[in-house]
Design a protein around this motif. Structure first.
Motif, PDB file in Angstrom:
ATOM      1  N   PRO A   1       6.436   5.949 -11.038  1.00  0.00           N
ATOM      2  CA  PRO A   1       6.676   4.508 -11.047  1.00  0.00           C
ATOM      3  C   PRO A   1       8.178   4.259 -10.859  1.00  0.00           C
ATOM      4  CG  PRO A   1       5.233   5.132 -12.871  1.00  0.00           C
ATOM      5  CD  PRO A   1       5.744   6.416 -12.262  1.00  0.00           C
ATOM      6  N   ASP A   2       8.495   3.253 -10.080  1.00  0.00           N
ATOM      7  CA  ASP A   2       9.894   2.872  -9.818  1.00  0.00           C
ATOM      8  C   ASP A   2      10.684   3.930  -9.048  1.00  0.00           C
ATOM      9  OD1 ASP A   2       9.458   0.461 -11.253  1.00  0.00           O
ATOM     10  OD2 ASP A   2       9.897   1.488 -13.139  1.00  0.00           O
ATOM     11  N   TRP A   3       9.984   4.894  -8.438  1.00  0.00           N
ATOM     12  CA  TRP A   3      10.693   5.899  -7.620  1.00  0.00           C
ATOM     13  C   TRP A   3      11.307   5.262  -6.389  1.00  0.00           C
ATOM     14  CZ3 TRP A   3       9.554   7.889  -2.606  1.00  0.00           C
ATOM     15  CH2 TRP A   3      10.301   9.015  -2.234  1.00  0.00           C
TER      16      TRP A   3
ATOM     17  N   LEU B   1       0.832  -1.210   0.000  1.00  0.00           N
ATOM     18  CA  LEU B   1       0.000   0.000   0.000  1.00  0.00           C
ATOM     19  C   LEU B   1       0.866   1.259   0.000  1.00  0.00           C
ATOM     20  CD1 LEU B   1      -2.711  -1.093   2.601  1.00  0.00           C
ATOM     21  CD2 LEU B   1      -2.897  -1.124   0.104  1.00  0.00           C
ATOM     22  N   TYR B   2       1.946   1.231   0.771  1.00  0.00           N
ATOM     23  CA  TYR B   2       2.858   2.376   0.815  1.00  0.00           C
ATOM     24  C   TYR B   2       3.619   2.520  -0.504  1.00  0.00           C
ATOM     25  CZ  TYR B   2       1.990   3.033   5.779  1.00  0.00           C
ATOM     26  OH  TYR B   2       1.391   3.307   6.980  1.00  0.00           O
ATOM     27  N   LEU B   3       4.024   1.405  -1.067  1.00  0.00           N
ATOM     28  CA  LEU B   3       4.750   1.459  -2.342  1.00  0.00           C
ATOM     29  C   LEU B   3       3.853   1.988  -3.457  1.00  0.00           C
ATOM     30  CD1 LEU B   3       6.757  -1.875  -2.073  1.00  0.00           C
ATOM     31  CD2 LEU B   3       7.693   0.446  -1.998  1.00  0.00           C
ATOM     32  N   ARG B   4       2.611   1.568  -3.434  1.00  0.00           N
ATOM     33  CA  ARG B   4       1.655   2.038  -4.441  1.00  0.00           C
ATOM     34  C   ARG B   4       1.410   3.546  -4.295  1.00  0.00           C
ATOM     35  NH1 ARG B   4      -3.345  -1.606  -4.107  1.00  0.00           N
ATOM     36  NH2 ARG B   4      -1.731  -3.175  -3.843  1.00  0.00           N
ATOM     37  N   LEU B   5       1.314   4.004  -3.055  1.00  0.00           N
ATOM     38  CA  LEU B   5       1.119   5.432  -2.800  1.00  0.00           C
ATOM     39  C   LEU B   5       2.315   6.234  -3.322  1.00  0.00           C
ATOM     40  CD1 LEU B   5      -0.669   7.602  -1.381  1.00  0.00           C
ATOM     41  CD2 LEU B   5       0.736   7.225   0.658  1.00  0.00           C
TER      42      LEU B   5
END
Length: 257
Positions: free
Chosen positions: A222-224, A211-215
């Motif tokens: 993307p890929d940040w 959820l945190y990665l998606r946020l």
């Protein structure tokens, strides 16, 4: 999320993990075990995060230039130490071998309207953290609570030279939340600087981590998220990561720091 993408998320989360033991009764034996746990059959965690008193021991175990970095905490957890003492604590930790310093801002001073206290503290510790030492600034979002205050704390930390802004100490009632992460990530984006984000406390499963990665992907790019821009501070998350990477099911349950 299907099992393939869950496994991918687990692999990413492992590479971003600051595997943490900040228990008050932590022992040298537990630090030895933490150093070993950080090096898994599936790859290493980004760092271990430990009390300053254990940094020299961890450096002795890991040796010089180890891929697992050593992070430690200063002005922790109260945020209320004197600046000179925090600077000295930082200097000593770096001399002992710390790669990364996680500093708690004087968040209670900020809550009473004293923005300068934050700026002065972060600036002083920043001056001790010469490259390549990384400075992560903990703003204790669960205590600040207010959206505007979380945003302002983020701005002040970034302006004073933080390499990362971090949600929480993991020592208060409310730690990392997606709401706080949203505010902090937007502050980073707005600053235009190369500043990372660390979610700490209460992230206990790969499902939580996703959820945190998606946020981060939504707000930044993307890929940040990579070890130089994104970390999870957790003690329990590694267990779930290893279950998923071994082909098991994510627990899906959050846990403490």
């Amino acid at each position: 999320m299907n099992s393939h993408s869950l496994r991918e998320t687990a692999a990413v989360a492992l590479s971003l993990l600051d595997l943490t033991n900040l228990k008050d009764d932590c022992t040298p034996a537990q630090i030895s075990a933490l150093c070993a746990r950080a090096q898994t059959p599936f790859g290493n965690s980004a760092a271990i995060c430990i009390w300053p008193r254990f940094v020299a021991q961890a450096r002795g175990i890991l040796g010089a230039d180890h891929p697992v970095k050593i992070a430690t905490v200063v002005n922790f957890p109260s945020g209320e130490m004197e600046i000179a003492d925090v600077a000295a604590e930082t200097r000593e930790a770096i001399a002992d071998g710390a790669d990364e310093i996680d500093l708690v801002i004087p968040y209670r001073a900020l809550m009473s309207g004293n923005e300068r206290a934050v700026t002065v503290m972060v600036t002083a510790v920043r001056a001790e953290c010469m490259a390549p030492v990384i400075l992560k600034v903990i703003i204790e979002t669960g205590e600040l609570k207010d959206v505007a205050l979380i945003g302002r704390a983020s701005e002040l930390a970034i302006e004073a030279g933080a390499d990362f802004i971090k949600t929480s100490t993991g020592k208060v009632a409310v730690n990392a939340t997606l709401e706080a992460a949203d505010i902090m990530l937007r502050s980073i984006r707005q600053s235009g600087g190369k500043v990372g984000f660390k979610a700490a406390g209460g992230i206990g499963s790969v499902a939580d981590a996703s959820l945190y990665l998606r946020l981060a992907e939504t707000i930044m790019a993307p890929d940040w998220a990579m070890p130089s821009t994104f970390r999870f501070g957790a003690s329990g998350l590694l267990d779930d990561i290893l279950v998923v990477l071994s082909g098991g099911q994510s627990s899906g349950a959050a846990s403490g720091y």
